[in-house]
Design an enzyme around this catalytic site. Structure first.
Site, short mmCIF file in Angstrom:
data_model
loop_
_atom_site.label_atom_id
_atom_site.label_comp_id
_atom_site.label_asym_id
_atom_site.label_seq_id
_atom_site.Cartn_x
_atom_site.Cartn_y
_atom_site.Cartn_z
N GLU A 179 -8.54 39.34 29.35
CA GLU A 179 -7.93 39.93 28.16
C GLU A 179 -8.41 39.24 26.89
O GLU A 179 -7.62 38.90 26.01
CB GLU A 179 -6.40 39.85 28.25
CG GLU A 179 -5.83 40.60 29.43
CD GLU A 179 -4.29 40.62 29.47
OE1 GLU A 179 -3.65 39.95 28.64
OE2 GLU A 179 -3.75 41.31 30.34
N GLU B 52 -4.76 42.82 37.14
CA GLU B 52 -3.36 42.41 36.97
C GLU B 52 -2.52 43.66 36.97
O GLU B 52 -2.84 44.64 36.29
CB GLU B 52 -3.13 41.69 35.64
CG GLU B 52 -3.42 40.22 35.69
CD GLU B 52 -3.15 39.51 34.36
OE1 GLU B 52 -2.07 39.72 33.76
OE2 GLU B 52 -4.03 38.74 33.94
C1 GAL Z 1 -1.15 39.23 31.02
C2 GAL Z 1 -2.00 37.94 31.00
C3 GAL Z 1 -1.46 36.92 31.98
C4 GAL Z 1 0.00 36.78 31.80
C5 GAL Z 1 0.65 38.10 32.07
C6 GAL Z 1 2.17 38.06 32.07
O1 GAL Z 1 -1.35 39.95 29.87
O2 GAL Z 1 -3.32 38.22 31.33
O3 GAL Z 1 -2.08 35.69 31.75
O4 GAL Z 1 0.24 36.34 30.51
O5 GAL Z 1 0.19 39.00 31.08
O6 GAL Z 1 2.71 37.71 30.87
#
Ligand code: GAL
Length: 864
Positions: free
Chosen positions: A463, A556
């Site tokens: 990200e 994710e």
């Molecule tokens: C995503 C990020 C993770 C973690 C997750 C939950 O955007 O890549 O590192 O922050 O959100 O908050």
């Protein structure tokens, strides 16, 4: 200003530490650094040359300036009296025992785990070389030092490496003394506001002193790849790099034998192959590479269980000067063929393997960042029990031993290096060193890890802000992608995208499409309609259309949140909702409901993610955010210390979500799980929804023997819900069916008061090596021996024999009791005690647990 003024570089001034900034906020440009007021000498020019081996263009190599800064500083002097310094063993995390910072404007807030990781620390160690070492090359190999390491040996600044997750080598040879003590001094300096999670602090991974002959196999000096892999045959290619530190060219011979390894990683059989000897003129003061290959018949392939077995081999390389053995080097590897198919997903040895993955941060809960093999293995074993077959190393290189474990256990790994590039997420994060170090960090990372069969792809960023900067960001991505391909043309590149859309310049650069949250849609369901921020319709289809030949995966997903054993009412009737105060979240207790329907604002429940995955069969699978809870990032309650995202809590206890995923990922395992618990004295006569996760397809629920109805799972759903159950104490049980046949049963009962304790150890036979661990679960029981699911009993622990209590925990994200405390409350019926053996001391270890409300209990362990 730091106390010793030996700074690596000037850092920008910042007003807010942005500790609780939303995870999906747009990263911002680097701040301007004001150098008008520099009072200190910046040591960066003496540190940068350590990167030279990892910078391809020799014209860009750094020249060490004249001088030897820091040489007059007391801590680097051999005769400095450090007798009153704390004596420690590496791996060591200086911050994990706390105390936790409390309150709203804490020095370190919840984002970085409220622990004292920022600051400067020094480590010293002296060692004496023996006469036989006089002509040797001597290196310091650091697997990870958090962070901005600078190393002095006998008062000389030898070099260092700023990125805390990197592994690196320093040549100590020019500065060593023989026959008298050599004094090593390492300075670490963790900036505040440098991370979105708990980084840990210190020499938190292993540190090695490597002694070699002048002619030796170079650092990370073998590269092994396999081609034409089938069950009948495979070709193994080995590139070996010789480092000749003498002033003359020397004829050297490389011999390589390949041994099969047993499951435990031991050599128990004869070699299966021997490569042809290669003799080469190893050039003076430089490196010379030789290339060999061999065909292995009937190879035992490496692949993920349960479909395949993670068989491994060892290449034993010996380096000879005539009849003299100069060096010996071991490389573990696997023979496997992995393809990335836009339709069928990841294909391992010809078999499609759907990625049932989780994201994992590097900490080990109450043990902090200090690497411990046993603790890491416990994390993986629990994930395996859930049905996990893939891990994404979020968002930085792991300890090298963790990849040995994923090789041994057969997990597929996305190995990731950066959470930010030039643009920043927190004021003093990696972006400060990216311009100077990104190439070296990336090349070092790949050279270290490219022989691991478990690593299937390289993720060059998570990200990153460059998603937002059109062609400029894409150019940066291309540069990193190209470096990655130069170092390892056998694996694809990825960069996790939560913002870049199909067709944006950034998205097309990488070999595979790696989506965070946008696959299933961000803030997309009705329950999320009122929220601000990134909003995306489900995006798998648009990426598929734009990049029909690229594999798509969900790097994710979910970012669902919950606290183990907590339940709040009323319960949302939709299958996914953003957590909010009073709607899944309790801002006074800092807890989130365990009905497993709630997520971060940009996330989705597991139910929604799994449904979306099922609708897009070409998606190769995905990685849950997150497998285990971790220190820091306690969304939505930043007064807490650790996350709510885990499927498993920080102590290693399963949340309900564990069973939800298990029901999907291990469909052959007969299982059923009921939630909530059934101790609700204040809810008699009130609606109390009951939900069931099962690998069956149908279930009937009974309360005190009376049926509450039989239900079938609807297509696209993963839970069965009885939302109108009226609470009365007693026994709630479920009978499940699969294909009409009885499948699995489960029961929860209203319990009595806390009356007793029970202790159970994950392992009771331990090694007396000073690092082996036993994880002991403490359960609070009623007089009938049932776990009291809401007991928060205060417990005290005592140990005798050759072991020590290294940490305690209970998985409560809001607890600010030091992890080293030997008194701790149970959290919803459970607590954890971690016992470590003492080096060289064997015998019986006894752990006792006491409370004023219950009888006591004890357990014995044996250390050998
Ligand atoms: C995503 C990020 C993770 C973690 C997750 C939950 O955007 O890549 O590192 O922050 O959100 O908050």
């Amino acid at each position: 200003m730091t106390p010793d003024a030996l700074i690596y570089d000037i850092r920008p001034v910042f007003n807010s530490d942005e500790d609780d900034k939303a995870a999906d906020a747009e990263p911002t440009a680097a701040a301007h650094i004001d150098t008008s007021d520099i009072k200190h000498r910046v040591l960066k020019p003496w540190i940068l040359p350590t990167a030279n081996d990892f910078i391809a263009d020799t014209a860009l190599h750094h020249l060490r300036p004249e001088g030897n800064p820091g040489s007059n500083f007391a801590f680097v002097q051999p005769d400095f009296d450090d007798s009153n310094w704390q004596s420690i063993t590496v791996p060591h995390d200086w911050a994990i025992t706390g105390p936790f910072y409390t309150g709203d404007n804490a020095v370190v807030g919840g984002g970085m785990g409220r622990l004292p990781s920022p600051g400067v620390a020094w480590y010293r160690r002296s060692f004496t070389l023996n006469a036989a070492d006089r002509d040797k090359a001597v290196y310091l190999d650091i697997d990870g030092a958090m962070s901005y390491a600078m190393v002095w040996i006998n008062g000389h600044l030898a070099g260092g490496w700023p990125y805390g997750y990197a592994s690196w080598r320093l040549d100590l040879t020019p500065y060593l003394l023989s026959d008298q003590p050599n004094q090593l001094a390492v300075r670490l300096d963790n900036p505040p506001a440098s991370s979105r999670w708990y980084p840990g602090g210190g020499l938190y991974r292993n540190v090695w002193l490597t002694k070699t002959n002048k002619q030796h196999i170079a650092h990370w000096g073998t590269t092994i790849t396999t081609t034409d892999v089938s069950a009948h045959q495979a070709t193994v290619h080995i590139r070996t790099e010789i480092n000749n530190r003498s002033a003359d060219n020397v004829a050297m011979t490389v011999k390589t034998e390949i041994y099969p390894l047993d499951e435990a990683g031991a050599v128990t059989a004869q070699p299966v192959a021997r490569l042809k000897d290669i003799t080469v003129d190893a050039r003076a003061s430089g490196k010379t590479a030789v290339i060999g290959k061999i065909i292995i018949n009937n190879p035992k392939l490496w692949g993920p269980p349960p479909q395949q077995q993670p068989n491994r081999y060892l290449a034993l390389t010996t380096l000879w000067q005539g009849e003299n053995l100069a060096d010996q080097y071991e490389t573990r590897f696997g023979i496997r063929d992995i393809r990335f198919d836009a339709k069928a997903g990841v294909i391992v040895n010809g078999q499609p393997v759907h990625l049932q993955g989780v994201n994992q941060h590097h900490d080990l809960g109450a043990l902090g960042a200090a690497f411990n093999l046993r603790a890491a293995k416990r994390q993986l074993l629990l994930l395996r029990e859930m049905g996990v077959n893939a891990i994404r190393m979020a968002h930085n290189p792991p300890a090298p031993e963790l990849l040995d474990l994923t090789d041994e256990m057969g997990f597929l790994v996305i190995n990731e290096i950066f959470d930010s590039w030039r643009r920043k997420k927190t004021p003093l994060d990696f972006h400060l060193i990216f311009p100077d170090w990104s190439e070296a960090d990336l090349r070092a990372f790949i050279r270290r890890d490219r022989n691991h069969p478990s690593v299937i792809a390289w993720s060059i960023g998570n990200e990153v802000g460059e998603q937002y900067t059109a062609e400029e960001g894409a150019a940066e991505a291309r540069r990193l992608h190209n470096i990655t391909q130069q170092e390892d043309p056998t694996r694809p590149t990825a960069a996790a995208m939560n913002y870049a859309k199909a067709g944006m310049p950034f998205a097309g650069v990488m070999d595979i499409i790696s989506l965070n949250y946008q696959g299933e849609g961000i803030r997309d369901a009705p329950a999320y309609a009122h929220l601000q921020g990134i909003r995306t319709a489900p995006a798998y289809a648009s990426f598929k259309q734009q990049y029909p030949d690229k594999l798509i995966l969900s790097s994710e997903n979910a970012a669902a949140v919950s606290s183990r054993g907590e339940y709040f009412f009323p319960v949302n009737r939709q299958n996914s909702a953003p957590v909010a105060d009073g709607a899944g979240g309790d801002p006074t207790q800092l807890q989130v409901s365990g009905y497993e329907l709630y997520s971060a604002e940009f996330g989705s429940s597991a139910d929604k993610v799994l449904a979306s995955m099922a609708q897009h069969p070409y998606v190769a699978g995905g990685f849950i955010w997150s497998g285990w809870d971790y220190l820091g990032e306690p969304t939505p309650y930043y007064q807490a210390r650790s996350s709510y995202f885990g499927v498993i809590d920080l102590a290693g206890f399963k949340k309900n979500r564990f069973y939800l995923y298990q029901s999907q990922w291990r469909p052959e395992l007969p299982m059923a799980h009921i939630l909530p618990h059934w101790n609700w004295p204040d809810r008699v006569g009130l609606t109390t929804p009951v939900h069931v996760f099962t690998s069956g397809d149908e279930a009937e629920l009974f309360l005190n023997g009376v049926s509450l109805g039989r239900q079938k799972k609807l297509p696209g759903t993963v839970r069965l819900r009885w939302d109108d159950v009226i609470y009365q104490p007693g026994k709630l049980s479920v009978k499940t069916y699969k294909g009409g046949m009885p499948w699995a049963m489960s029961t929860v009962e209203t319990t009595g008061q806390a009356a007793a304790l029970s202790l159970s150890a994950d392992r009771s036979r331990l090694q007396s090596d000073g690092s082996d661990l036993s994880f002991i679960t403490v359960e609070v029981l009623d007089s009938a021996g049932r776990t009291v699911p809401n007991a928060n009993t205060l417990l005290s622990f005592y140990i005798s024999g050759p072991g020590k209590i290294v940490a305690t925990d209970n998985g409560d994200a809001s607890s600010l009791v030091s992890f080293s405390a030997t008194q701790r409350q149970a959290f919803n019926g459970l607590a954890l005690v971690i016992v470590k053996t003492l080096k060289g001391q064997s015998g019986t270890i006894t752990l006792q647990a006491h409370s004023s409300e219950t009888s006591s209990a004890s357990i014995t362990l044996n250390s050998h």
